[in-house]
Design a protein around this motif. Structure first.
Motif, PDB file in Angstrom:
ATOM      1  N   LEU A 176      -3.412   7.821   4.301  1.00  0.00           N
ATOM      2  CA  LEU A 176      -3.155   7.444   2.911  1.00  0.00           C
ATOM      3  C   LEU A 176      -1.789   6.804   2.824  1.00  0.00           C
ATOM      4  O   LEU A 176      -0.831   7.271   3.443  1.00  0.00           O
ATOM      5  N   GLU A 177      -1.695   5.720   2.061  1.00  0.00           N
ATOM      6  CA  GLU A 177      -0.407   5.051   1.850  1.00  0.00           C
ATOM      7  C   GLU A 177      -0.427   4.404   0.479  1.00  0.00           C
ATOM      8  O   GLU A 177      -1.430   3.817   0.061  1.00  0.00           O
ATOM      9  N   GLY A 178       0.675   4.546  -0.250  1.00  0.00           N
ATOM     10  CA  GLY A 178       0.751   3.911  -1.557  1.00  0.00           C
ATOM     11  C   GLY A 178       2.028   4.274  -2.286  1.00  0.00           C
ATOM     12  O   GLY A 178       2.830   5.078  -1.800  1.00  0.00           O
ATOM     13  N   ARG A 179       2.222   3.686  -3.437  1.00  0.00           N
ATOM     14  CA  ARG A 179       3.373   4.002  -4.265  1.00  0.00           C
ATOM     15  C   ARG A 179       3.174   5.376  -4.876  1.00  0.00           C
ATOM     16  O   ARG A 179       2.078   5.713  -5.354  1.00  0.00           O
ATOM     17  N   ALA A 180       4.234   6.169  -4.863  1.00  0.00           N
ATOM     18  CA  ALA A 180       4.128   7.551  -5.310  1.00  0.00           C
ATOM     19  C   ALA A 180       3.613   7.651  -6.736  1.00  0.00           C
ATOM     20  O   ALA A 180       2.803   8.527  -7.057  1.00  0.00           O
ATOM     21  N   ALA A 181       4.053   6.741  -7.589  1.00  0.00           N
ATOM     22  CA  ALA A 181       3.664   6.793  -8.995  1.00  0.00           C
ATOM     23  C   ALA A 181       2.206   6.432  -9.219  1.00  0.00           C
ATOM     24  O   ALA A 181       1.643   6.711 -10.279  1.00  0.00           O
ATOM     25  N   GLU A 182       1.590   5.808  -8.221  1.00  0.00           N
ATOM     26  CA  GLU A 182       0.218   5.333  -8.391  1.00  0.00           C
ATOM     27  C   GLU A 182      -0.815   6.213  -7.699  1.00  0.00           C
ATOM     28  O   GLU A 182      -2.021   5.996  -7.861  1.00  0.00           O
ATOM     29  N   LEU A 183      -0.364   7.178  -6.907  1.00  0.00           N
ATOM     30  CA  LEU A 183      -1.286   8.067  -6.204  1.00  0.00           C
ATOM     31  C   LEU A 183      -1.501   9.331  -7.035  1.00  0.00           C
ATOM     32  O   LEU A 183      -0.544   9.935  -7.516  1.00  0.00           O
TER      33      LEU A 183
END
Length: 240
Positions: free
Chosen positions: A212-219
């Motif tokens: 999993l990888e992504g912007r913290a605010a969007e996960l």
């Protein structure tokens, strides 16, 4: 500032890190999460050059440092706060910081500036590191890393074994460092709430792989916990 490309790291016949790639921009905070044994510490040790049984590429500021010694990587601007702090316990806080400053590179960090970011260290400068609490030792370890004037700091298990009060104080200092926007940070953190609140982006490792990888605010919380525990939803049922 930091690029990791297709890194594979092994412990004998065991593959601990499996084809991991990531990149971090200047001033960004990346949190790497995952359960025990996910490969987080081995990845950090590979980036710093301490773990040498690896393949892949590591670039710092665009320069390939894959075959450089740990000392040369520090001199180029890479520092690590290791799990367990690993201070010189028979030396004072001041001496621990000064040793790092003398063996790092010249730059914007000196003792006074470290104390401005970590003010709790000022009153214990002459105390032996071996007499400190866990939170105090972690603050010293962070200060020691900053004394090398790094561009990128790797922080392994920031809150492990610390009281909530100590963790709050440390993250307050890290927030101040983040706001300056000059130091890139990659943190390994077991506390998912802290990780998502502090980091700009999150990567989750499972059995050595990025799942999993992504912007913290969007996960979402469900996305993060499912990746963390290795759960996959199939027809409404969660299975390993």
């Amino acid at each position: 500032m930091l690029e990791v490309e297709n890194v594979v790291a092994r412990h004998g016949l065991l593959t601990a890190v499996r084809d991991v790639s990531l990149n971090v921009k200047k001033g960004e905070v990346l949190a790497i999460i995952g359960a025990n044994g996910a490969g987080k510490t081995t990845l950090f040790r590979s980036i710093t050059g301490v773990h040498t049984n690896m393949t892949g590429r590591i670039r710092l500021g665009g320069t390939d440092i894959s075959v450089w010694s740990p000392a040369k990587r520090v001199a180029a601007g890479l520092a690590m706060v290791p799990e367990g702090r690993r201070l010189f316990l028979d030396m004072t806080v001041r001496e621990n910081l000064q040793v790092a400053g003398e063996n790092g590179r010249k730059g914007r960090w000196n003792l006074e500036r470290v104390l401005s970011v970590l003010p709790s260290l000022r009153q214990i400068l002459n105390s032996l590191a071996g007499n400190l609490s866990g939170g105090q030792r972690q603050a010293v370890a962070i200060g020691r890393a900053l004394m090398t004037s790094p561009d990128v700091v790797l922080l392994d298990e920031v809150s492990l074994g610390l009281s909530p009060i100590a963790v709050g104080g440390l993250y307050g200092s890290l927030e101040a460092l983040k706001k300056e926007g000059e130091t890139t940070m990659v943190i390994v953190e077991q506390d998912l709430v802290r990780a998502t609140a502090f980091a700009d982006r999150i990567i989750c490792l499972l059995e050595g792989r990025v799942v999993l990888e992504g912007r913290a605010a969007e996960l979402s919380h469900d996305q993060i916990t499912s990746a963390y525990f290795g759960l996959v939803t199939i027809a409404g049922a969660e299975v390993h």
